[in-house]
Design an enzyme around this catalytic site. Structure first.
Site, PDB file in Angstrom:
ATOM      1  N   ASP A 104       0.869  -1.165   0.000  1.00  0.00           N
ATOM      2  CA  ASP A 104       0.000   0.000   0.000  1.00  0.00           C
ATOM      3  C   ASP A 104       0.913   1.225   0.000  1.00  0.00           C
ATOM      4  O   ASP A 104       2.134   1.123   0.163  1.00  0.00           O
ATOM      5  CB  ASP A 104      -0.973  -0.005   1.191  1.00  0.00           C
ATOM      6  CG  ASP A 104      -2.187   0.882   0.907  1.00  0.00           C
ATOM      7  OD1 ASP A 104      -2.122   1.712  -0.027  1.00  0.00           O
ATOM      8  OD2 ASP A 104      -3.201   0.769   1.609  1.00  0.00           O
TER       9      ASP A 104
HETATM   10  C1  NOJ Z   1      -3.991   3.958   0.129  1.00  0.00           C
HETATM   11  C2  NOJ Z   1      -5.184   3.071   0.246  1.00  0.00           C
HETATM   12  O1  NOJ Z   1      -5.154   2.374   1.468  1.00  0.00           O
HETATM   13  C3  NOJ Z   1      -5.300   2.071  -0.887  1.00  0.00           C
HETATM   14  O2  NOJ Z   1      -6.505   1.380  -0.761  1.00  0.00           O
HETATM   15  C4  NOJ Z   1      -5.171   2.755  -2.214  1.00  0.00           C
HETATM   16  O3  NOJ Z   1      -5.332   1.819  -3.249  1.00  0.00           O
HETATM   17  C5  NOJ Z   1      -3.825   3.435  -2.287  1.00  0.00           C
HETATM   18  N1  NOJ Z   1      -3.747   4.421  -1.231  1.00  0.00           N
HETATM   19  C6  NOJ Z   1      -3.582   4.087  -3.635  1.00  0.00           C
HETATM   20  O4  NOJ Z   1      -4.377   5.175  -3.796  1.00  0.00           O
END
Ligand code: NOJ
Length: 743
Positions: free
Chosen positions: A279
């Site tokens: 993430d």
């Molecule tokens: C953080 C989020 O937790 C995740 O779900 C997302 O896909 C990413 N950022 C990218 O935007």
């Protein structure tokens, strides 16, 4: 001139791949790559600069792409931009194309209900279709990869991200995970209307302590395996191309560096062939967790555990080379990660035509697709949950007549446009023109001779009551008042945990003031999670939960209020009576001192100051008609563990005055186990349509696999013994049968 060079480069690549299968192609390419180029494939950057290659504070990204140091980008969209960047990537020594990822969570140009709301439809075919439309539109804008579906089980509505998943139940979560993966990936990667799906967040992100986003998770491995991992397994079985790490730690080990879930479960036990992306920054965040000393250590721990691509932390970019030369990371780990990524690039067809997702014609065609909007309207209707429709002056208010003379439409959401998107929608400059407001939806269907009055009444979240007088006045002039209340669309989603789940600001005071006029009130609740609205539940005769419905919100709501569509939505998550009752979920353990009823407080597992049940149960939702479910029959009193099958049938009668759909739900209870078992567990459901007066027999087939569970040694087993089966239209189903699972 540049184009000619690129064309030649491609044809060479295509020729070199001719006759080779994917694995051979990837191995061959890998054998030509330097370590720097390999590490480049594991590096994902955000598209935070113009595609023409501006210098960013951390250097010239264009140069890095040209040198083969970037494998993927996120948040770049539009064929124009993706083409430009792809052209730069193809100037790298080995001409390896980039993959473009984006959070396409509940639609792209056409937005659908927020994922949790959409699950309230319990309509897997439609859920699959909406994911497919999202994929088609996103792919037409140059996107190869969506960071969806979120398949995290969530039992805590304080957690803002409940809006993004399928709710509290593992069985429903698995079915929805499959449907969404199939929808996004369509007929398979390689089709231009298919994007790679990404099951996230691996794992147990929804179990953050206290519902506070990014918080720790501490749970038994049995619970992890039984409740939280199955939707990921279901996604893998459905062919999901990628998974994303979660931010949390699990029992002290951050998920991003968690070898148990990544290597042992996902890559070995489940045989997952795709790749895992971190993430945002989660590799580097292992330093804040206190699990890695520095970026070097974080990169070591993430790659060793099995995280393949680094989203935005730069730890792989900055430290993997050193780790390899220090002998800390075997090159085999790097090679494995690179191969997984290259394989997906191959499957997407990017090596044979890197511009296949860069078609201006397709992009234009998907810019305002009417057919897609029609489907959004239909899914919107089906996602709405009717919580209450009790008689007022002797008659339920819904469905509402289109000839109602005067309606007052009151509340801060009535004329909102963009808010109807909910969180995680992709913003386009023309959104406010394209989204159907609730006001317009009602206005467009109301008889020409009727009057629709409007009063905002109050803001979403402040103390200003100056609009109350106008709202009360409008209600007094009307035959019925519709109030549209709730939380702001940006109060749920990432980093949107709430400790107070009531209507914010003075909305409840507004509701009370309008109810005090004595006019019938219909309450619409806009939210990304279960809210707590006890006064309304106890005093307002008609309550409709609308979540956030997307582009066609106003039309879907009008269709339900006026009865063009008879509501059929069912809650995918329990609604608590108070924040202190959280987590409250239907499949709890009985305990040694279970409460016998809602008010039982005598040395039982209960709160002395609260009823024991949730305010609204999992699986609950009303219709304008009524259904009678009876005549439960089991094909046998026994189910053989080896290859047995048990048919459970019920007769469902539409006993009311409207045609309609019902979600018939089957739950089982394992009465005695080597570990305690939940009081009931969903094991099947069917959504059926019945004309008024019609009866249909619904058949469920149970097999021993449906009854398996994890024992204390983490073995997934069947255990002989007695089971109860319940069938009904919510998790409170009372119709009960009994059978024995035999050796
Ligand atoms: C953080 C989020 O937790 C995740 O779900 C997302 O896909 C990413 N950022 C990218 O935007």
């Amino acid at each position: 001139m540049k184009r000619n060079f690129l064309t030649i480069a491609f044809s060479l690549l295509v020729v070199s791949s001719f006759g080779q299968n994917a694995q051979e192609f990837v191995n061959d390419l890998l054998s030509k790559m330097t370590l720097d180029e390999k590490i480049g494939q594991l590096n994902q950057y955000n598209g935070d600069w113009e595609a023409t290659g501006k210098i960013t504070p951390e250097g010239d990204k264009e140069k890095q792409i040209k040198e083969g140091h970037v494998g993927s980008m996120l948040n770049v969209m539009g064929v124009d931009k993706t083409r430009k960047l792809e052209e730069i990537a193809l100037q790298s020594r080995l001409h390896i194309p980039l993959i473009f990822g984006k959070d396409v969570i509940h639609g792209f140009r056409t937005t659908f209900p927020i994922p949790l709301g959409e699950v309230a439809s319990w309509d897997l075919a439609l859920i699959e279709k909406s994911a497919h439309i999202a994929a088609t539109e996103a792919a037409a804008y140059g996107i190869h990869w969506t960071f969806a579906p979120m398949v995290d089980i969530a039992r805590d509505p304080r957690w803002g991200r409940v809006m993004e998943g399928a709710g509290e139940d593992t069985y429903l979560g698995c079915m929805v995970a499959k449907a969404r993966v199939k929808g996004f990936q369509g007929e398979g990667l390689g089709h231009v209307d298919a994007v790679m799906a990404c099951a996230k967040h691996f794992a147990a992100y929804g179990a953050a302590v206290g519902g506070r986003d990014y918080n720790s998770v501490d749970m038994s491995l049995r619970q992890l395996n039984e409740t939280y991992l199955p939707p990921f397994k279901a996604a893998v079985d459905a062919g999901v191309a990628t998974l994303m790490n979660s931010f949390n730690d699990i029992n002290g080990i951050p998920a991003t560096g968690n070898r148990y879930i990544l290597r042992e479960k996902l890559k070995t036990e489940w045989g997952f062939k795709g790749f895992v992306v971190s993430d945002w920054g989660s590799i580097g965040e292992m330093i804040s967790h206190g699990y890695a000393k520095d970026g070097y250590d974080a990169a070591l721990k993430a790659i060793t555990a099995g995280s393949d691509m680094d989203m935005e932390s730069r730890c792989y970019r900055d430290y993997l080379k050193q780790l390899v030369s220090d002998g800390k990371v075997p090159i085999a780990f790097i090679d494995e990660a690179v191969k997984r990524i290259l394989l997906k690039k191959y499957e997407l067809g990017l090596f044979s035509d890197p511009y296949r997702f860069c078609n201006e014609g397709r992009e234009k065609q998907q810019t305002n697709n009417q057919e897609n909007r029609m489907l959004a309207r239909e899914i919107g209707e089906k996602s709405i949950v009717l919580l209450k429709n009790e008689p007022f002056n002797g008659k339920p208010q819904l469905p509402l007549s289109k000839q109602t003379k005067t309606i007052a439409f009151i509340g801060p959401f009535v004329k909102a446009t963009v808010a109807n998107h909910g969180f995680w929608a992709i913003a386009f400059p023309d959104d406010s023109l394209r989204i159907i407001s609730q006001f317009d939806g009602i206005k467009n269907q109301l008889d020409k001779n009727s009057t629709l009055l409007y009063a905002k009444g109050c803001n979403i979240n402040d103390n200003d009551q100056s609009g109350f007088a106008e709202a009360i006045d409008a209600a007094k002039q009307s035959d019925v008042a519709i109030l549209s209340l709730g939380e702001g669309y940006d109060m749920s989603g990432e980093a949107k945990s709430r400790s107070n789940l009531q209507f914010p600001g003075v909305q409840e005071a507004l509701l009370k003031a309008v109810c005090a006029t004595g006019k019938p009130v219909i309450l619409l609740i806009n939210a990304g999670r279960p809210l707590i609205f006890n006064w309304a539940s106890d005093n307002v005769p008609t309550i409709v939960y609308t979540w956030w419905l997307g582009t066609e919100a106003g039309n879907s709501i009008a269709d339900v209020l006026f009865g063009n569509y008879n509501p059929s939505g069912k809650l995918p998550i329990s609604f608590p009576r108070s924040e202190g009752q959280i987590p409250v979920y239907y499949n709890y353990y009985n305990t040694g001192r279970p409460a016998k009823n809602d008010d039982d407080k005598f040395y039982v597992s209960a709160y002395i100051d609260l009823q024991n049940s949730p305010k609204y149960a999992f699986g609950y939702g009303l219709s304008y008609t009524s259904f009678h479910i009876g005549n439960l029959q089991l094909s046998s009193g026994k189910l053989a563990m080896k290859g047995g099958k048990l048919n459970v049938t019920v007769d469902v009668k539409n006993s009311g005055n409207y045609d309609g759909e019902e979600v018939v739900q089957l739950y089982v209870r394992d009465l005695v186990g080597c570990v305690v078992r939940p009081v009931r567990e969903l094991k099947g459901f069917q959504k059926i349509f019945l004309k008024k007066g019609e009866t249909q027999t619904v058949n469920f087939c149970l097999t021993p696999d449906d009854l398996k569970f994890y024992d204390n040694d983490l073995q997934y087993i069947n255990e002989a013994g007695d089971y109860e089966v319940f069938v009904g239209n919510s998790s409170l189903a009372e119709l009960k049968g009994h059978f024995e699972l035999t050796e």
